[in-house]
Design a protein around this motif. Structure first.
Motif, PDB file in Angstrom:
ATOM      1  N   GLN A  36     -20.135  12.175 -10.286  1.00 45.67           N
ATOM      2  CA  GLN A  36     -19.670  10.939  -9.632  1.00 45.67           C
ATOM      3  C   GLN A  36     -18.521  11.189  -8.647  1.00 45.67           C
ATOM      4  O   GLN A  36     -17.464  10.550  -8.728  1.00 45.67           O
ATOM      5  CB  GLN A  36     -19.247   9.916 -10.682  1.00 45.67           C
ATOM      6  N   PRO A  37     -18.703  12.089  -7.684  1.00 44.64           N
ATOM      7  CA  PRO A  37     -17.622  12.391  -6.734  1.00 44.64           C
ATOM      8  C   PRO A  37     -17.211  11.209  -5.863  1.00 44.64           C
ATOM      9  O   PRO A  37     -16.121  11.220  -5.278  1.00 44.64           O
ATOM     10  CB  PRO A  37     -18.203  13.534  -5.889  1.00 44.64           C
ATOM     11  N   ARG A  38     -18.056  10.182  -5.794  1.00 45.71           N
ATOM     12  CA  ARG A  38     -17.689   9.003  -5.007  1.00 45.71           C
ATOM     13  C   ARG A  38     -16.489   8.259  -5.611  1.00 45.71           C
ATOM     14  O   ARG A  38     -15.939   7.356  -4.980  1.00 45.71           O
ATOM     15  CB  ARG A  38     -18.887   8.053  -4.876  1.00 45.71           C
ATOM     16  N   MET A  39     -16.097   8.648  -6.815  1.00 50.63           N
ATOM     17  CA  MET A  39     -14.934   8.026  -7.435  1.00 50.63           C
ATOM     18  C   MET A  39     -13.622   8.467  -6.774  1.00 50.63           C
ATOM     19  O   MET A  39     -12.567   7.875  -7.034  1.00 50.63           O
ATOM     20  CB  MET A  39     -14.899   8.358  -8.931  1.00 50.63           C
ATOM     21  N   LEU A  40     -13.671   9.491  -5.940  1.00 53.84           N
ATOM     22  CA  LEU A  40     -12.474   9.918  -5.217  1.00 53.84           C
ATOM     23  C   LEU A  40     -11.915   8.787  -4.354  1.00 53.84           C
ATOM     24  O   LEU A  40     -12.660   8.031  -3.737  1.00 53.84           O
ATOM     25  CB  LEU A  40     -12.817  11.088  -4.288  1.00 53.84           C
ATOM     26  N   SER A  41     -10.606   8.721  -4.265  1.00 53.39           N
ATOM     27  CA  SER A  41      -9.995   7.748  -3.356  1.00 53.39           C
ATOM     28  C   SER A  41     -10.390   8.040  -1.911  1.00 53.39           C
ATOM     29  O   SER A  41     -10.690   7.142  -1.140  1.00 53.39           O
ATOM     30  CB  SER A  41      -8.473   7.773  -3.496  1.00 53.39           C
ATOM     31  N   GLY A  42     -10.390   9.301  -1.539  1.00 56.97           N
ATOM     32  CA  GLY A  42     -10.827   9.669  -0.199  1.00 56.97           C
ATOM     33  C   GLY A  42      -9.752   9.540   0.865  1.00 56.97           C
ATOM     34  O   GLY A  42      -8.645   9.044   0.633  1.00 56.97           O
ATOM     35  N   HIS A  43     -10.110   9.996   2.056  1.00 49.73           N
ATOM     36  CA  HIS A  43      -9.169  10.113   3.171  1.00 49.73           C
ATOM     37  C   HIS A  43      -8.424   8.817   3.462  1.00 49.73           C
ATOM     38  O   HIS A  43      -7.190   8.760   3.412  1.00 49.73           O
ATOM     39  CB  HIS A  43      -9.941  10.585   4.418  1.00 49.73           C
ATOM     40  N   TYR A  44      -9.160   7.762   3.778  1.00 43.93           N
ATOM     41  CA  TYR A  44      -8.509   6.534   4.238  1.00 43.93           C
ATOM     42  C   TYR A  44      -7.653   5.882   3.157  1.00 43.93           C
ATOM     43  O   TYR A  44      -6.479   5.569   3.372  1.00 43.93           O
ATOM     44  CB  TYR A  44      -9.570   5.549   4.746  1.00 43.93           C
ATOM     45  N   GLN A  45      -8.233   5.703   1.983  1.00 47.23           N
ATOM     46  CA  GLN A  45      -7.452   5.084   0.919  1.00 47.23           C
ATOM     47  C   GLN A  45      -6.307   5.993   0.477  1.00 47.23           C
ATOM     48  O   GLN A  45      -5.221   5.504   0.138  1.00 47.23           O
ATOM     49  CB  GLN A  45      -8.335   4.749  -0.275  1.00 47.23           C
ATOM     50  N   GLY A  46      -6.539   7.286   0.506  1.00 48.78           N
ATOM     51  CA  GLY A  46      -5.472   8.218   0.162  1.00 48.78           C
ATOM     52  C   GLY A  46      -4.275   8.097   1.095  1.00 48.78           C
ATOM     53  O   GLY A  46      -3.120   8.116   0.658  1.00 48.78           O
ATOM     54  N   ARG A  47      -4.545   7.943   2.378  1.00 46.97           N
ATOM     55  CA  ARG A  47      -3.435   7.779   3.339  1.00 46.97           C
ATOM     56  C   ARG A  47      -2.749   6.427   3.143  1.00 46.97           C
ATOM     57  O   ARG A  47      -1.533   6.312   3.343  1.00 46.97           O
ATOM     58  CB  ARG A  47      -3.957   7.900   4.776  1.00 46.97           C
ATOM     59  N   LEU A  48      -3.500   5.416   2.739  1.00 48.84           N
ATOM     60  CA  LEU A  48      -2.887   4.123   2.430  1.00 48.84           C
ATOM     61  C   LEU A  48      -1.964   4.243   1.215  1.00 48.84           C
ATOM     62  O   LEU A  48      -0.826   3.753   1.227  1.00 48.84           O
ATOM     63  CB  LEU A  48      -3.974   3.080   2.179  1.00 48.84           C
ATOM     64  N   LEU A  49      -2.439   4.912   0.168  1.00 54.67           N
ATOM     65  CA  LEU A  49      -1.608   5.124  -1.023  1.00 54.67           C
ATOM     66  C   LEU A  49      -0.354   5.911  -0.679  1.00 54.67           C
ATOM     67  O   LEU A  49       0.749   5.597  -1.144  1.00 54.67           O
ATOM     68  CB  LEU A  49      -2.407   5.860  -2.095  1.00 54.67           C
ATOM     69  N   SER A  50      -0.520   6.940   0.130  1.00 57.91           N
ATOM     70  CA  SER A  50       0.623   7.761   0.532  1.00 57.91           C
ATOM     71  C   SER A  50       1.665   6.939   1.284  1.00 57.91           C
ATOM     72  O   SER A  50       2.868   7.026   1.002  1.00 57.91           O
ATOM     73  CB  SER A  50       0.132   8.922   1.409  1.00 57.91           C
ATOM     74  N   LEU A  51       1.213   6.137   2.227  1.00 64.65           N
ATOM     75  CA  LEU A  51       2.147   5.354   3.037  1.00 64.65           C
ATOM     76  C   LEU A  51       2.872   4.311   2.195  1.00 64.65           C
ATOM     77  O   LEU A  51       4.092   4.117   2.337  1.00 64.65           O
ATOM     78  CB  LEU A  51       1.395   4.679   4.186  1.00 64.65           C
ATOM     79  N   ILE A  52       2.146   3.635   1.306  1.00 61.88           N
ATOM     80  CA  ILE A  52       2.790   2.661   0.426  1.00 61.88           C
ATOM     81  C   ILE A  52       3.842   3.347  -0.436  1.00 61.88           C
ATOM     82  O   ILE A  52       4.960   2.852  -0.603  1.00 61.88           O
ATOM     83  CB  ILE A  52       1.749   1.937  -0.452  1.00 61.88           C
ATOM     84  N   SER A  53       3.498   4.504  -0.981  1.00 68.78           N
ATOM     85  CA  SER A  53       4.444   5.235  -1.816  1.00 68.78           C
ATOM     86  C   SER A  53       5.676   5.656  -1.016  1.00 68.78           C
ATOM     87  O   SER A  53       6.808   5.579  -1.512  1.00 68.78           O
ATOM     88  CB  SER A  53       3.759   6.461  -2.433  1.00 68.78           C
ATOM     89  N   LYS A  54       5.471   6.082   0.213  1.00 65.56           N
ATOM     90  CA  LYS A  54       6.606   6.476   1.052  1.00 65.56           C
ATOM     91  C   LYS A  54       7.498   5.279   1.376  1.00 65.56           C
ATOM     92  O   LYS A  54       8.725   5.418   1.477  1.00 65.56           O
ATOM     93  CB  LYS A  54       6.107   7.138   2.331  1.00 65.56           C
ATOM     94  N   LEU A  55       6.906   4.100   1.529  1.00 64.76           N
ATOM     95  CA  LEU A  55       7.701   2.896   1.780  1.00 64.76           C
ATOM     96  C   LEU A  55       8.523   2.510   0.550  1.00 64.76           C
ATOM     97  O   LEU A  55       9.666   2.084   0.661  1.00 64.76           O
ATOM     98  CB  LEU A  55       6.779   1.738   2.177  1.00 64.76           C
ATOM     99  N   VAL A  56       7.918   2.665  -0.633  1.00 66.13           N
ATOM    100  CA  VAL A  56       8.622   2.333  -1.880  1.00 66.13           C
ATOM    101  C   VAL A  56       9.620   3.422  -2.256  1.00 66.13           C
ATOM    102  O   VAL A  56      10.687   3.135  -2.791  1.00 66.13           O
ATOM    103  CB  VAL A  56       7.595   2.137  -3.021  1.00 66.13           C
ATOM    104  N   HIS A  57       9.269   4.681  -1.967  1.00 62.83           N
ATOM    105  CA  HIS A  57      10.079   5.856  -2.338  1.00 62.83           C
ATOM    106  C   HIS A  57      10.430   5.799  -3.827  1.00 62.83           C
ATOM    107  O   HIS A  57      11.596   5.770  -4.214  1.00 62.83           O
ATOM    108  CB  HIS A  57      11.357   5.910  -1.493  1.00 62.83           C
ATOM    109  N   PRO A  58       9.414   5.783  -4.687  1.00 62.91           N
ATOM    110  CA  PRO A  58       9.623   5.510  -6.111  1.00 62.91           C
ATOM    111  C   PRO A  58      10.275   6.665  -6.865  1.00 62.91           C
ATOM    112  O   PRO A  58      10.102   7.837  -6.520  1.00 62.91           O
ATOM    113  CB  PRO A  58       8.199   5.278  -6.629  1.00 62.91           C
ATOM    114  N   THR A  59      10.997   6.292  -7.901  1.00 59.17           N
ATOM    115  CA  THR A  59      11.498   7.291  -8.848  1.00 59.17           C
ATOM    116  C   THR A  59      10.555   7.436 -10.034  1.00 59.17           C
ATOM    117  O   THR A  59      10.614   8.430 -10.753  1.00 59.17           O
ATOM    118  CB  THR A  59      12.895   6.913  -9.368  1.00 59.17           C
ATOM    119  N   SER A  60       9.676   6.439 -10.230  1.00 59.85           N
ATOM    120  CA  SER A  60       8.749   6.487 -11.356  1.00 59.85           C
ATOM    121  C   SER A  60       7.448   5.778 -10.986  1.00 59.85           C
ATOM    122  O   SER A  60       7.459   4.610 -10.599  1.00 59.85           O
ATOM    123  CB  SER A  60       9.377   5.822 -12.582  1.00 59.85           C
ATOM    124  N   VAL A  61       6.337   6.512 -11.115  1.00 62.61           N
ATOM    125  CA  VAL A  61       5.015   5.992 -10.777  1.00 62.61           C
ATOM    126  C   VAL A  61       4.114   6.139 -11.996  1.00 62.61           C
ATOM    127  O   VAL A  61       4.177   7.140 -12.716  1.00 62.61           O
ATOM    128  CB  VAL A  61       4.397   6.769  -9.589  1.00 62.61           C
TER     129      VAL A  61
END
Length: 213
Positions: A36-61
């Motif tokens: 079931q490799p389609r379960m990967l977040s993939g390029h586009y969603q991965g970059r969205l997750l990355s950007l959101i995380s960078k905006l939050v700059h979390p200490t705990s995820v």
């Protein structure tokens, strides 16, 4: 599932941030070796997750549903210097593959893996979270929300994947379809629960951003 034409999706990805080489390698190995490799977040969603995380700059995820580690690595890109990412998956066979890429990424010491039932593991994690990503068994989404809401800091975000469930949320409900029923309840809960404010985005198979008030 994507809700826009494939050519337009290709354009969207081409005009978004490039996928890191390590995640390209992880994608290739997942498609070669894992079911079931389609379960990967993939390029586009991965970059969205990355950007959101960078905006939050979390200490705990907290991530519920590791799979092969693609989304965890995307979220780790925004961690503060001493931040920690806790990621849970029930499939012990994926542990070594996850760890291989976590260590190659440079975030290895910041990522804590758990194998087992998230419903039992979450209460045992001694942490408050800035950011939570839910991408696991759909029938448990409402329960996951209740388990994490009091562990989420004020202003913290809950990201929820697959909330449109291939469009089944607007079709006639099959009484035997527990996943769709749970997602319908979950989406309504996020809309009506006074503890959060929510926007549902038609990204891939549906992606919700909820902020704790």
């Amino acid at each position: 599932m994507d809700f826009i034409p494939s050519k337009l999706q290709t354009y969207v990805e081409a005009n978004s941030e490039d996928e890191p080489e390590l995640l390209q390698q992880l994608t290739k190995e997942t498609w070669q070796k894992v079911l079931q490799p389609r379960m990967l977040s993939g390029h586009y969603q991965g970059r969205l997750l990355s950007l959101i995380s960078k905006l939050v700059h979390p200490t705990s995820v907290l991530e519920i549903g590791t799979y092969t580690g693609y989304s965890a690595l995307s979220l780790a890109e925004g961690l503060s210097e001493k931040g920690k990412l806790h990621t849970i998956d029930r499939n012990e066979e994926l542990y070594d593959l996850q760890r291989k890429y976590f260590d190659l990424s440079g975030y290895g010491e910041q990522i804590i893996q758990y194998t087992g039932d998230a419903r039992q593991i979450i209460p045992e994690i001694d942490a408050e979270f800035d950011l939570v990503f839910i991408d696991a068994d759909k029938s448990s989404y409402p329960l996951y929300f209740e388990l994490i809401i009091d562990k989420l800091k004020p202003g913290g975000l809950i990201l929820s994947d697959n909330v449109l469930w291939s469009g089944k949320v607007i079709e006639k409900l099959d009484p035997k379809d527990k996943d769709t029923k749970a997602l319908l309840n979950y989406n309504l809960k996020l809309k009506e629960d006074h503890r959060v404010e929510t926007v549902l985005l038609p990204v891939r198979d549906g992606f919700t951003i909820s902020r704790k008030r």
